[in-house]
Design a protein around this motif. Sequence first.
Motif, mmCIF file in Angstrom:
data_model
loop_
_atom_site.group_PDB
_atom_site.id
_atom_site.type_symbol
_atom_site.label_atom_id
_atom_site.label_comp_id
_atom_site.label_asym_id
_atom_site.label_seq_id
_atom_site.Cartn_x
_atom_site.Cartn_y
_atom_site.Cartn_z
ATOM 1 N N SER A 165 9.977 -1.556 -3.844
ATOM 2 C CA SER A 165 9.914 -2.838 -4.540
ATOM 3 C C SER A 165 10.765 -3.873 -3.809
ATOM 4 C CB SER A 165 10.405 -2.669 -5.984
ATOM 5 O OG SER A 165 10.545 -3.915 -6.619
ATOM 6 N N ASN A 166 11.933 -3.469 -3.397
ATOM 7 C CA ASN A 166 12.834 -4.373 -2.689
ATOM 8 C C ASN A 166 12.241 -4.799 -1.341
ATOM 9 O OD1 ASN A 166 15.619 -4.174 -0.697
ATOM 10 N ND2 ASN A 166 15.595 -5.651 -2.387
ATOM 11 N N ILE A 167 11.641 -3.873 -0.621
ATOM 12 C CA ILE A 167 11.018 -4.194 0.667
ATOM 13 C C ILE A 167 9.908 -5.223 0.463
ATOM 14 C CG2 ILE A 167 9.591 -3.294 2.571
ATOM 15 C CD1 ILE A 167 11.121 -0.584 2.183
ATOM 16 N N GLY A 168 9.029 -4.945 -0.478
ATOM 17 C CA GLY A 168 7.936 -5.885 -0.746
ATOM 18 C C GLY A 168 8.437 -7.253 -1.183
ATOM 19 N N PHE A 169 9.482 -7.265 -1.985
ATOM 20 C CA PHE A 169 10.064 -8.522 -2.459
ATOM 21 C C PHE A 169 10.642 -9.317 -1.287
ATOM 22 C CE2 PHE A 169 13.520 -10.986 -4.491
ATOM 23 C CZ PHE A 169 12.772 -11.696 -5.415
ATOM 24 N N VAL A 170 11.350 -8.658 -0.390
ATOM 25 C CA VAL A 170 11.916 -9.334 0.784
ATOM 26 C C VAL A 170 10.796 -9.942 1.632
ATOM 27 C CG1 VAL A 170 13.129 -8.959 2.981
ATOM 28 C CG2 VAL A 170 14.074 -8.017 0.856
ATOM 29 N N ALA B 96 -0.199 -6.854 -7.222
ATOM 30 C CA ALA B 96 0.434 -7.549 -6.092
ATOM 31 C C ALA B 96 -0.434 -7.474 -4.839
ATOM 32 C CB ALA B 96 1.807 -6.950 -5.813
ATOM 33 N N LEU B 97 -1.042 -6.327 -4.601
ATOM 34 C CA LEU B 97 -1.886 -6.176 -3.417
ATOM 35 C C LEU B 97 -3.059 -7.154 -3.455
ATOM 36 C CD1 LEU B 97 -2.342 -4.628 -0.784
ATOM 37 C CD2 LEU B 97 -3.670 -2.960 -2.096
ATOM 38 N N ILE B 98 -3.663 -7.297 -4.606
ATOM 39 C CA ILE B 98 -4.783 -8.232 -4.767
ATOM 40 C C ILE B 98 -4.302 -9.674 -4.612
ATOM 41 C CG2 ILE B 98 -6.459 -9.125 -6.441
ATOM 42 C CD1 ILE B 98 -6.522 -6.178 -7.572
ATOM 43 N N GLU B 99 -3.147 -9.971 -5.180
ATOM 44 C CA GLU B 99 -2.629 -11.337 -5.182
ATOM 45 C C GLU B 99 -2.117 -11.805 -3.826
ATOM 46 O OE1 GLU B 99 -1.143 -10.977 -9.806
ATOM 47 O OE2 GLU B 99 0.244 -10.534 -8.169
ATOM 48 N N LEU B 100 -1.834 -10.892 -2.922
ATOM 49 C CA LEU B 100 -1.282 -11.285 -1.625
ATOM 50 C C LEU B 100 -2.155 -12.303 -0.890
ATOM 51 C CD1 LEU B 100 0.267 -8.005 -0.204
ATOM 52 C CD2 LEU B 100 1.462 -10.157 -0.688
ATOM 53 N N ASP B 101 -3.458 -12.233 -1.081
ATOM 54 C CA ASP B 101 -4.349 -13.158 -0.382
ATOM 55 C C ASP B 101 -4.417 -14.537 -1.023
ATOM 56 O OD1 ASP B 101 -5.148 -11.519 1.754
ATOM 57 O OD2 ASP B 101 -6.575 -10.480 0.462
ATOM 58 N N ASP B 102 -4.212 -14.612 -2.340
ATOM 59 C CA ASP B 102 -4.434 -15.883 -3.031
ATOM 60 C C ASP B 102 -3.203 -16.486 -3.691
ATOM 61 O OD1 ASP B 102 -7.177 -15.689 -2.423
ATOM 62 O OD2 ASP B 102 -7.500 -14.400 -4.165
ATOM 63 N N GLN C 85 0.835 -1.208 0.000
ATOM 64 C CA GLN C 85 0.000 0.000 0.000
ATOM 65 C C GLN C 85 0.872 1.262 0.000
ATOM 66 O OE1 GLN C 85 -2.360 -1.038 3.424
ATOM 67 N NE2 GLN C 85 -4.026 -1.850 2.171
ATOM 68 N N LEU C 86 1.949 1.233 0.786
ATOM 69 C CA LEU C 86 2.880 2.362 0.776
ATOM 70 C C LEU C 86 3.544 2.504 -0.592
ATOM 71 C CD1 LEU C 86 4.557 1.849 4.280
ATOM 72 C CD2 LEU C 86 3.076 3.765 3.617
ATOM 73 N N SER C 87 3.851 1.368 -1.214
ATOM 74 C CA SER C 87 4.468 1.368 -2.545
ATOM 75 C C SER C 87 3.544 2.004 -3.576
ATOM 76 C CB SER C 87 4.798 -0.063 -2.978
ATOM 77 O OG SER C 87 5.681 -0.671 -2.080
ATOM 78 N N ILE C 88 2.274 1.644 -3.513
ATOM 79 C CA ILE C 88 1.291 2.200 -4.452
ATOM 80 C C ILE C 88 1.199 3.716 -4.269
ATOM 81 C CG2 ILE C 88 -1.179 2.299 -5.016
ATOM 82 C CD1 ILE C 88 -1.246 -0.756 -4.231
ATOM 83 N N SER C 89 1.095 4.145 -3.044
ATOM 84 C CA SER C 89 0.994 5.577 -2.759
ATOM 85 C C SER C 89 2.231 6.321 -3.266
ATOM 86 C CB SER C 89 0.823 5.786 -1.256
ATOM 87 O OG SER C 89 0.810 7.143 -0.938
ATOM 88 N N ASN C 90 3.394 5.758 -3.015
ATOM 89 C CA ASN C 90 4.636 6.376 -3.452
ATOM 90 C C ASN C 90 4.714 6.437 -4.977
ATOM 91 O OD1 ASN C 90 7.651 5.976 -4.325
ATOM 92 N ND2 ASN C 90 7.687 6.991 -2.327
ATOM 93 N N ALA C 91 4.381 5.334 -5.640
ATOM 94 C CA ALA C 91 4.446 5.289 -7.108
ATOM 95 C C ALA C 91 3.440 6.251 -7.732
ATOM 96 C CB ALA C 91 4.212 3.864 -7.604
ATOM 97 N N LEU D 70 3.218 -16.034 -4.709
ATOM 98 C CA LEU D 70 4.281 -16.108 -5.708
ATOM 99 C C LEU D 70 4.073 -15.073 -6.818
ATOM 100 C CD1 LEU D 70 6.870 -17.596 -6.452
ATOM 101 C CD2 LEU D 70 5.478 -19.238 -7.721
ATOM 102 N N SER D 71 2.838 -14.915 -7.268
ATOM 103 C CA SER D 71 2.541 -13.898 -8.283
ATOM 104 C C SER D 71 2.718 -12.495 -7.717
ATOM 105 C CB SER D 71 1.116 -14.060 -8.817
ATOM 106 O OG SER D 71 1.017 -15.235 -9.575
ATOM 107 N N ALA D 72 2.327 -12.297 -6.465
ATOM 108 C CA ALA D 72 2.526 -10.992 -5.816
ATOM 109 C C ALA D 72 4.014 -10.667 -5.756
ATOM 110 C CB ALA D 72 1.923 -10.994 -4.415
#
Length: 174
Positions: A164-169, A114-120, A68-74, A123-125
């Motif tokens: 991106s790196n934070i979310g990936f980690v 990615a935000l949507i995919e986090l629940d299901d 969510q922070l990534s989306i806001s920043n982007a 790997l795609s997220a």
Amino acid sequence: MDSPTLKISTLSLFLFLFLSSTQAQTSNLVDSVCKETLDYTKCLEALESDPKSKTTTDLKVLAKIAVQLSISNAKGSLSFIHDEIKKGTGGAQQEALEKCASSYETVVESFNSALIELDDDVLSANYDIKVAGDDVDSCKSELVSKKVEIPALSDRNDQVKLYSNIGFVITNKL
């Protein structure tokens, strides 16, 4: 016979110790994630800009906060780029900015997916979060190839790359 003051003091001490241990766990989660990122200090600043990150002990919740922070920043960066385009400087700078706008539209889409995919589909997220960082590289490359220097945009590129790196980690840990 126990005095009321002693009971209150004991209860207060127990509550303080409990809350301290909970806070230590929370700090450990964010701390452990940030230690694996491109920039530990900036990671802490980014994640702790959302107060919920300080209290969660759930990686999936932290992942959602980070995305969510990534989306806001982007989105903020995309708005910045659009404002620069409106100034109409023309030439190489204009071309670079238009390429960056296109890249950032893809970045926002990737983070939203990615935000949507986090629940299901974690790997795609994870993949979409990584791709968002790669799309920022397209903007960086365009600026370099056109010999355009916009320090504020370069800083924004670095921020999105960090997000991106934070979310990936985080998603690698899920």
